[in-house]
Write a protein that holds these residues in place. Structure first.
Motif, PDB file in Angstrom:
ATOM      1  N   THR A 142      21.902 -10.557 -14.809  1.00 29.92           N
ATOM      2  CA  THR A 142      23.354 -10.515 -14.684  1.00 29.92           C
ATOM      3  C   THR A 142      23.765 -10.068 -13.292  1.00 29.92           C
ATOM      4  O   THR A 142      24.665 -10.655 -12.674  1.00 29.92           O
ATOM      5  N   GLY A 143      23.047  -9.048 -12.769  1.00 27.69           N
ATOM      6  CA  GLY A 143      23.375  -8.574 -11.427  1.00 27.69           C
ATOM      7  C   GLY A 143      23.153  -9.652 -10.399  1.00 27.69           C
ATOM      8  O   GLY A 143      23.990  -9.877  -9.516  1.00 27.69           O
ATOM      9  N   MET A 144      22.029 -10.366 -10.514  1.00 28.86           N
ATOM     10  CA  MET A 144      21.730 -11.429  -9.566  1.00 28.86           C
ATOM     11  C   MET A 144      22.799 -12.503  -9.593  1.00 28.86           C
ATOM     12  O   MET A 144      23.297 -12.945  -8.549  1.00 28.86           O
ATOM     13  N   SER A 145      23.155 -12.926 -10.805  1.00 29.14           N
ATOM     14  CA  SER A 145      24.137 -14.014 -10.901  1.00 29.14           C
ATOM     15  C   SER A 145      25.500 -13.528 -10.421  1.00 29.14           C
ATOM     16  O   SER A 145      26.248 -14.285  -9.799  1.00 29.14           O
ATOM     17  N   LEU A 146      25.802 -12.237 -10.668  1.00 27.12           N
ATOM     18  CA  LEU A 146      27.098 -11.706 -10.218  1.00 27.12           C
ATOM     19  C   LEU A 146      27.172 -11.708  -8.697  1.00 27.12           C
ATOM     20  O   LEU A 146      28.145 -12.191  -8.111  1.00 27.12           O
ATOM     21  N   ILE A 147      26.111 -11.221  -8.043  1.00 29.57           N
ATOM     22  CA  ILE A 147      26.128 -11.136  -6.581  1.00 29.57           C
ATOM     23  C   ILE A 147      26.160 -12.538  -5.976  1.00 29.57           C
ATOM     24  O   ILE A 147      26.959 -12.834  -5.084  1.00 29.57           O
ATOM     25  N   LEU A 148      25.293 -13.426  -6.484  1.00 32.86           N
ATOM     26  CA  LEU A 148      25.216 -14.776  -5.921  1.00 32.86           C
ATOM     27  C   LEU A 148      26.516 -15.538  -6.124  1.00 32.86           C
ATOM     28  O   LEU A 148      27.011 -16.205  -5.214  1.00 32.86           O
ATOM     29  N   SER A 149      27.093 -15.422  -7.337  1.00 30.06           N
ATOM     30  CA  SER A 149      28.313 -16.201  -7.585  1.00 30.06           C
ATOM     31  C   SER A 149      29.490 -15.614  -6.821  1.00 30.06           C
ATOM     32  O   SER A 149      30.369 -16.362  -6.383  1.00 30.06           O
ATOM     33  N   LEU A 150      29.470 -14.285  -6.597  1.00 29.15           N
ATOM     34  CA  LEU A 150      30.531 -13.694  -5.779  1.00 29.15           C
ATOM     35  C   LEU A 150      30.436 -14.235  -4.351  1.00 29.15           C
ATOM     36  O   LEU A 150      31.441 -14.616  -3.737  1.00 29.15           O
ATOM     37  N   PHE A 151      29.197 -14.308  -3.841  1.00 35.61           N
ATOM     38  CA  PHE A 151      28.955 -14.823  -2.497  1.00 35.61           C
ATOM     39  C   PHE A 151      29.446 -16.265  -2.371  1.00 35.61           C
ATOM     40  O   PHE A 151      30.181 -16.618  -1.433  1.00 35.61           O
ATOM     41  N   ILE A 152      29.094 -17.097  -3.360  1.00 32.03           N
ATOM     42  CA  ILE A 152      29.500 -18.500  -3.310  1.00 32.03           C
ATOM     43  C   ILE A 152      31.015 -18.618  -3.466  1.00 32.03           C
ATOM     44  O   ILE A 152      31.657 -19.443  -2.823  1.00 32.03           O
ATOM     45  N   MET A 153      31.592 -17.729  -4.307  1.00 27.30           N
ATOM     46  CA  MET A 153      33.048 -17.759  -4.497  1.00 27.30           C
ATOM     47  C   MET A 153      33.775 -17.509  -3.182  1.00 27.30           C
ATOM     48  O   MET A 153      34.760 -18.174  -2.866  1.00 27.30           O
ATOM     49  N   VAL A 154      33.263 -16.542  -2.393  1.00 26.81           N
ATOM     50  CA  VAL A 154      33.900 -16.237  -1.113  1.00 26.81           C
ATOM     51  C   VAL A 154      33.802 -17.448  -0.191  1.00 26.81           C
ATOM     52  O   VAL A 154      34.774 -17.823   0.482  1.00 26.81           O
ATOM     53  N   ILE A 155      32.619 -18.099  -0.194  1.00 26.81           N
ATOM     54  CA  ILE A 155      32.474 -19.310   0.615  1.00 26.81           C
ATOM     55  C   ILE A 155      33.421 -20.394   0.113  1.00 26.81           C
ATOM     56  O   ILE A 155      34.013 -21.132   0.897  1.00 26.81           O
ATOM     57  N   GLU A 156      33.590 -20.469  -1.225  1.00 31.09           N
ATOM     58  CA  GLU A 156      34.458 -21.498  -1.799  1.00 31.09           C
ATOM     59  C   GLU A 156      35.913 -21.316  -1.365  1.00 31.09           C
ATOM     60  O   GLU A 156      36.647 -22.283  -1.221  1.00 31.09           O
ATOM     61  N   ILE A 157      36.327 -20.044  -1.173  1.00 35.71           N
ATOM     62  CA  ILE A 157      37.693 -19.812  -0.697  1.00 35.71           C
ATOM     63  C   ILE A 157      37.853 -20.416   0.688  1.00 35.71           C
ATOM     64  O   ILE A 157      38.863 -21.052   1.006  1.00 35.71           O
ATOM     65  N   LEU A 158      36.807 -20.260   1.527  1.00 33.07           N
ATOM     66  CA  LEU A 158      36.820 -20.867   2.860  1.00 33.07           C
ATOM     67  C   LEU A 158      36.830 -22.387   2.745  1.00 33.07           C
ATOM     68  O   LEU A 158      37.598 -23.072   3.430  1.00 33.07           O
ATOM     69  N   VAL A 159      35.980 -22.918   1.838  1.00 36.05           N
ATOM     70  CA  VAL A 159      35.882 -24.369   1.677  1.00 36.05           C
ATOM     71  C   VAL A 159      37.212 -24.939   1.195  1.00 36.05           C
ATOM     72  O   VAL A 159      37.625 -26.022   1.632  1.00 36.05           O
ATOM     73  N   ALA A 160      37.884 -24.200   0.299  1.00 34.65           N
ATOM     74  CA  ALA A 160      39.175 -24.672  -0.216  1.00 34.65           C
ATOM     75  C   ALA A 160      40.142 -24.916   0.926  1.00 34.65           C
ATOM     76  O   ALA A 160      40.834 -25.940   0.980  1.00 34.65           O
ATOM     77  N   PHE A 161      40.177 -23.969   1.874  1.00 38.46           N
ATOM     78  CA  PHE A 161      41.070 -24.147   3.022  1.00 38.46           C
ATOM     79  C   PHE A 161      40.559 -25.245   3.936  1.00 38.46           C
ATOM     80  O   PHE A 161      41.312 -26.113   4.386  1.00 38.46           O
ATOM     81  N   LEU A 162      39.238 -25.235   4.175  1.00 41.48           N
ATOM     82  CA  LEU A 162      38.646 -26.170   5.129  1.00 41.48           C
ATOM     83  C   LEU A 162      38.852 -27.614   4.674  1.00 41.48           C
ATOM     84  O   LEU A 162      39.157 -28.494   5.488  1.00 41.48           O
TER      85      LEU A 162
END
Lengths: 62, 374
Positions: B330-350
């Motif tokens: 759960t910790g691994m998936s939480l950290i990884l998905s949080l990381f990807i989510m932050v990138i996704e916010i950038l991608v959404a704008f980009l």
């Protein structure tokens, strides 16, 4: 199976292209930091064109 | 002041956590299924992700696997059948997606199979499937339903009317500096004007296209951001939506093309005469097919891939549970998905930026005027 190999090849090609774009952009920003805004915009556009090509190939290969 | 600030941070933290938790609760049915009868977990996760990426006729938030209850709300179904227009709420299907629930509406029998609505042929009472799981005795209907994606687009449209109406009203009142949320919007509008439209279209003509560019930019951006909320919208990941946006761009640059543009496209000056028809063909294919295709594929593939990666990383907490234990997975998936989510916010704008940028680049190519003689 074959489309997976193809996907791998596409990713290799796209990665090489993106690396070239990013590397050259970095170099030119280091040489002329005052032009970094323009370089970044051009870099993103070319990156997007390349990405469109790679995604098109991925979708067609699926 | 300090208290106010810390409340703000707290709200942001809670909101960002709920987005992750929302996805987590969404993947619960998979976990429940794993605990019960032996189901292929990977298969189940795969089908779940596919279901999420597709459009749906109801707004499904959460399923309680123990009681079998679905949480969410239904949306109106509007279909054009062989006997005319039929409207009803999608709750009539009782969340069935395999064609076993038949809705009888004035002698028209409708079923839902894989998020598509079919009409049963005359005299048929059950759906028969062939080996490839296609319905044999049912045919597709014209579907104008308010699906999840349409709902998302309507919400975005209303939001844009509200926000930009407020901004415009502020200017009408004579405010030089906008107030409230309009302060966030003004720099973005100016960014689109000064960084995207002006350099690409040209000082003389950019004003005519600003309304389109601004609408497309904010439409895509808000929808991309809406896709990152736990409501599970995937609007810009629907190929029909992105295709429609690309067609808008094509129509606009085709109809605003200058004489010079058409001369350069169809009868390229400065090239041997033999080559000119070949070049005309290449240019026409480029402008009519390849440019819009790359526009629509880029947006569609980026958003779909982003959603796919986020869903897969959240599914890690289930697939890795057996080998690493619940806490680590759960910790691994939480950290990884949080990381990807932050990138996704950038991608959404980009992606919104790139769509607008390339649209204005193509429009700029079409409206460019050549002063020099050939």
């Amino acid at each position: 199976m074959y489309n997976l190999i193809g996907a791998g090849l596409i990713v290799i090609g796209g990665g090489l292209g993106l690396g070239q774009i990013g590397g050259k952009a970095m170099e030119s920003i280091a040489r002329q930091p005052e032009a970094s805004g323009k370089i970044q915009t051009a870099m993103i556009i070319i990156g997007a064109l390349l990405e469109g090509l790679a995604f098109g190939a991925l979708i067609l290969g699926k | 002041m300090v208290a106010k600030k810390s409340i703000k941070y707290l709200v942001v933290l809670v909101l960002s956590l709920t987005s992750v938790l929302g996805f987590a609760s969404v993947s619960d049915p998979v976990q429940g299924a794993e605990a019960g009868d032996p189901v292929d977990t990977a298969e189940e996760i795969n089908s779940y992700i596919k279901h999420h990426l597709k459009d749906a006729h109801d707004f499904h938030l959460y399923t309680d696997n123990k009681t079998g209850k679905h949480y969410g709300f239904s949306l109106p179904v509007i279909v054009w059948t062989s006997k005319g227009l039929k409207t009803f709420m999608s709750s009539a299907f009782h969340h069935d997606d395999s064609g076993s629930v038949i809705v009888n509406k004035d002698d028209v029998k409708l079923v839902k199979i894989h998020s598509k609505i079919y009409e049963l042929d005359k005299g048929a009472n059950v759906v028969n499937f062939d080996e490839t799981h296609h319905a044999k005795n049912a045919h597709a209907v014209l579907d104008f339903s308010i699906t999840k994606s349409v709902f998302g687009m309507l919400v975005t449209g209303l939001l844009m009317i509200l926000l930009f109406g407020l901004l415009a009203r502020g200017y009408k009142k004579g405010n030089v500096i906008p107030k409230g949320f309009s302060r966030v919007l003004e720099p973005l509008v100016i960014y689109v004007r000064d960084e995207i439209a002006r350099p690409n279209i040209g000082e003389k003509k950019y004003k005519k296209f600003m309304s389109f560019l601004l609408t497309v930019f904010f439409f895509i951006w808000i929808l991309n951001m809406l896709g990152l909320t736990p409501f599970g919208f995937n609007v810009t990941g629907q190929i029909a939506v992105t295709a429609c946006l690309a067609i808008f761009t094509v129509v606009i640059y085709m109809f605003s093309g200058t004489k010079d543009f058409w001369a350069h496209t169809l009868w390229m000056p400065g090239v041997p005469y033999v080559l000119r028809p070949v070049l005309a063909l290449v240019e026409l294919v480029g402008f009519v097919i390849i440019k819009p295709f790359s526009l629509l594929i880029r947006l569609f593939a980026n958003i779909t891939a982003g959603h796919f990666v986020v869903m897969s990383l959240i599914a890690l907490m289930i697939t890795l549970k057996a080998s690493f234990g619940p806490v680590v997975s759960t910790g691994m998936s939480l950290i990884l998905s949080l990381f990807i989510m932050v990138i996704e916010i950038l991608v959404a704008f980009l992606q919104a930026f790139i769509f607008t940028m390339l649209s204005s680049l193509f429009i700029g190519m079409a409206v460019e005027e050549h002063d020099h003689a050939h």
